[in-house]
Design a protein around this motif. Structure first.
Motif, PDB file in Angstrom:
ATOM      1  N   GLN A  16      54.467  51.568  38.245  1.00  0.00           N
ATOM      2  CA  GLN A  16      53.058  52.238  38.004  1.00  0.00           C
ATOM      3  C   GLN A  16      52.252  51.664  36.911  1.00  0.00           C
ATOM      4  N   ALA A  17      53.089  50.918  35.845  1.00  0.00           N
ATOM      5  CA  ALA A  17      52.085  50.151  34.860  1.00  0.00           C
ATOM      6  C   ALA A  17      51.214  49.281  35.107  1.00  0.00           C
ATOM      7  N   ILE A  18      51.269  48.814  36.497  1.00  0.00           N
ATOM      8  CA  ILE A  18      50.121  48.061  36.989  1.00  0.00           C
ATOM      9  C   ILE A  18      49.446  48.733  38.303  1.00  0.00           C
ATOM     10  N   PRO A  19      48.428  49.100  37.837  1.00  0.00           N
ATOM     11  CA  PRO A  19      47.583  50.138  38.941  1.00  0.00           C
ATOM     12  C   PRO A  19      47.287  48.911  40.228  1.00  0.00           C
ATOM     13  N   SER A  20      46.977  49.588  41.336  1.00  0.00           N
ATOM     14  CA  SER A  20      46.670  48.698  42.421  1.00  0.00           C
ATOM     15  C   SER A  20      45.593  47.946  42.087  1.00  0.00           C
ATOM     16  N   GLY A  21      44.612  48.162  41.475  1.00  0.00           N
ATOM     17  CA  GLY A  21      43.336  47.700  41.128  1.00  0.00           C
ATOM     18  C   GLY A  21      43.654  46.198  40.321  1.00  0.00           C
ATOM     19  N   VAL A  22      44.354  46.354  39.235  1.00  0.00           N
ATOM     20  CA  VAL A  22      44.867  45.491  38.396  1.00  0.00           C
ATOM     21  C   VAL A  22      45.645  44.663  39.216  1.00  0.00           C
ATOM     22  N   ARG A  23      46.632  44.886  40.015  1.00  0.00           N
ATOM     23  CA  ARG A  23      47.338  43.965  40.698  1.00  0.00           C
ATOM     24  C   ARG A  23      46.779  43.157  41.587  1.00  0.00           C
ATOM     25  N   ALA A  24      45.790  43.814  42.174  1.00  0.00           N
ATOM     26  CA  ALA A  24      44.799  43.002  43.220  1.00  0.00           C
ATOM     27  C   ALA A  24      43.929  41.947  42.413  1.00  0.00           C
ATOM     28  N   GLU A  25      43.703  42.314  41.221  1.00  0.00           N
ATOM     29  CA  GLU A  25      43.071  41.202  40.316  1.00  0.00           C
ATOM     30  C   GLU A  25      44.108  40.175  40.159  1.00  0.00           C
ATOM     31  N   TYR A  26      45.294  40.390  39.856  1.00  0.00           N
ATOM     32  CA  TYR A  26      46.265  39.232  39.483  1.00  0.00           C
ATOM     33  C   TYR A  26      46.267  38.594  40.773  1.00  0.00           C
ATOM     34  N   LEU A  27      46.561  39.148  41.832  1.00  0.00           N
ATOM     35  CA  LEU A  27      46.742  38.345  43.135  1.00  0.00           C
ATOM     36  C   LEU A  27      45.704  37.536  43.546  1.00  0.00           C
ATOM     37  N   ARG A  28      44.393  38.040  43.435  1.00  0.00           N
ATOM     38  CA  ARG A  28      43.434  37.251  43.490  1.00  0.00           C
ATOM     39  C   ARG A  28      43.150  36.217  42.800  1.00  0.00           C
ATOM     40  N   ALA A  29      43.561  36.253  41.508  1.00  0.00           N
ATOM     41  CA  ALA A  29      43.111  35.344  40.277  1.00  0.00           C
ATOM     42  C   ALA A  29      44.196  34.154  40.587  1.00  0.00           C
ATOM     43  N   SER A  30      45.459  34.574  40.983  1.00  0.00           N
ATOM     44  CA  SER A  30      46.402  33.678  41.117  1.00  0.00           C
ATOM     45  C   SER A  30      46.325  32.840  42.297  1.00  0.00           C
ATOM     46  N   ARG A  31      45.956  33.526  43.364  1.00  0.00           N
ATOM     47  CA  ARG A  31      45.543  32.868  44.649  1.00  0.00           C
ATOM     48  C   ARG A  31      44.558  31.598  44.504  1.00  0.00           C
ATOM     49  N   GLU A  32      43.548  31.914  43.668  1.00  0.00           N
ATOM     50  CA  GLU A  32      42.669  30.898  43.573  1.00  0.00           C
ATOM     51  C   GLU A  32      43.081  29.822  42.654  1.00  0.00           C
ATOM     52  N   ALA A  33      44.282  30.082  41.878  1.00  0.00           N
ATOM     53  CA  ALA A  33      44.685  28.920  40.790  1.00  0.00           C
ATOM     54  C   ALA A  33      46.057  28.407  40.986  1.00  0.00           C
ATOM     55  N   VAL A  34      46.546  28.324  42.454  1.00  0.00           N
ATOM     56  CA  VAL A  34      47.608  27.661  42.630  1.00  0.00           C
ATOM     57  C   VAL A  34      47.955  26.145  42.196  1.00  0.00           C
ATOM     58  N   PRO A  35      47.015  25.326  42.229  1.00  0.00           N
ATOM     59  CA  PRO A  35      47.271  23.915  41.687  1.00  0.00           C
ATOM     60  C   PRO A  35      47.284  23.805  40.264  1.00  0.00           C
ATOM     61  N   SER A  36      46.638  24.712  39.570  1.00  0.00           N
ATOM     62  CA  SER A  36      46.694  24.643  37.997  1.00  0.00           C
ATOM     63  C   SER A  36      47.737  25.603  37.629  1.00  0.00           C
ATOM     64  N   ILE A  37      48.104  26.634  38.149  1.00  0.00           N
ATOM     65  CA  ILE A  37      49.702  27.563  37.584  1.00  0.00           C
ATOM     66  C   ILE A  37      50.626  26.545  37.920  1.00  0.00           C
ATOM     67  N   VAL A  38      50.789  25.656  38.980  1.00  0.00           N
ATOM     68  CA  VAL A  38      51.890  24.756  39.367  1.00  0.00           C
ATOM     69  C   VAL A  38      52.011  23.823  38.264  1.00  0.00           C
ATOM     70  N   ALA A  39      50.749  23.302  37.794  1.00  0.00           N
ATOM     71  CA  ALA A  39      50.598  22.104  37.060  1.00  0.00           C
ATOM     72  C   ALA A  39      51.318  22.415  35.539  1.00  0.00           C
ATOM     73  N   ASP A  40      50.756  23.880  35.209  1.00  0.00           N
ATOM     74  CA  ASP A  40      51.205  24.326  34.035  1.00  0.00           C
ATOM     75  C   ASP A  40      52.851  24.507  34.000  1.00  0.00           C
ATOM     76  N   TYR A  41      53.349  25.183  34.923  1.00  0.00           N
ATOM     77  CA  TYR A  41      55.096  25.017  34.993  1.00  0.00           C
ATOM     78  C   TYR A  41      55.586  23.420  35.078  1.00  0.00           C
ATOM     79  N   ARG A  42      54.735  22.733  35.938  1.00  0.00           N
ATOM     80  CA  ARG A  42      55.400  21.264  35.972  1.00  0.00           C
ATOM     81  C   ARG A  42      55.378  20.733  34.592  1.00  0.00           C
TER      82      ARG A  42
END
Length: 292
Positions: A187-213
């Motif tokens: 419950q600490a991550i409400p549905s609206g915030v979760r949706a924003e995290y998923l949207r932002a991550s979905r649009e940033a896959v190459p750069s997120i992977v590059a960060d981890y790489r």
């Protein structure tokens, strides 16, 4: 809730190499920069930022490659190194008028914060790291079947191509998996915030992977060089973690003491997303740190 922290002003700030960061700024007083983790944006600090804004100028950027900040293509190993990302944050603070500031990071943001403390000791007055180990030590403690909990580190460490395709093919399921299993209080991550995290991550896959790489390559090299040279964090440091040591068989406080002379280390009963699950506890930790 939308994609903003209520009561905070938003702006875009150009930092080194032409990358522009999205940043929320609120409050008055001594500057405190808060860096988010994975798979999140600056919104993870919404409760903590509001709680500290009465006494501090609180600065919450999206890291390069995340949220609404720019996502440069991975030109080389340095594009998403923590050294580069830390330089972004120092440049951001300077652009906002702060040559010295306190810095707290969670998860990926904590790795950036530690690198900033090592590379820019004159700029960082206090440093907090939430639920992470320094990059070099993180890889050292992962071994055997226990390392399965960190499968994503190994996946995103692979050469460009396959991890990006695999994650993009099921992005919401991939990023949502971590939001689900790392939270003790969903419950600490409400549905609206979760949706924003998923949207932002979905649009940033190459750069997120590059960060981890980068964390499987050049970031390790930078940490090894610092350890060989005896470089340590000279400012007051506070670390809050889940009790990873009991699960993975190492002394987390001892690991951090090897990097920080002035250390306060504590464990928490909250889950990984502790700034959202236990904001009052994190606010107390940061206030205590800033008083040292």
């Amino acid at each position: 809730m939308g994609s903003v922290i209520p009561g905070f002003d938003y702006r875009r700030v150009a930092v080194a190499d032409g990358v522009t960061l999205n940043v929320a700024v609120g409050g008055t007083g001594s500057p405190l920069v808060l860096l988010h983790g994975f798979p999140q944006t600056h919104l993870m600090w919404r409760h903590v930022a509001a709680g500290l804004s009465a006494g501090h100028t609180v600065i919450c950027p999206d890291l390069r490659g995340y949220g609404a900040s720019d996502k440069p293509a991975e030109r080389d190993t340095g594009t998403y190194s923590k050294r580069t990302m830390a330089a972004d944050i120092v440049a951001l603070a300077a652009e906002l008028g702060h040559d010295r500031f306190a810095l707290a990071g969670h998860d990926r943001g904590a790795l950036v914060a530690v690198r900033a403390g090592l590379d820019h000791p004159a700029a960082i007055t206090h440093l907090a790291a939430l639920d992470v180990l320094p990059t070099l030590d993180m890889w050292d403690v992962l071994h055997g079947s226990a390392a399965a909990v960190a499968f994503h580190l190994y996946l995103m460490a692979q050469p460009p191509g396959l991890p990006e395709r695999m994650i993009s093919a099921s992005a919401d399921a991939f990023f949502g998996h971590f939001l689900d299993i790392w939270a003790r209080d969903p419950q600490a991550i409400p549905s609206g915030v979760r949706a924003e995290y998923l949207r932002a991550s979905r649009e940033a896959v190459p750069s997120i992977v590059a960060d981890y790489r980068a964390s499987a390559g050049i970031d390790v090299e930078h940490d090894r060089a610092d350890r060989a040279a005896g470089h340590r964090l000279g400012m007051p440091v506070s670390v809050v973690q889940q009790d990873w040591g009991a699960a993975l068989g190492y002394d987390a406080a001892a690991v951090w003491r090897s990097w920080a002379a002035d250390l306060e280390h504590r464990t928490t009963s909250a889950g990984h997303f502790m700034a959202e699950e236990a904001p009052a506890e994190i606010i107390e930790v940061l206030r205590s740190l800033l008083a040292r």
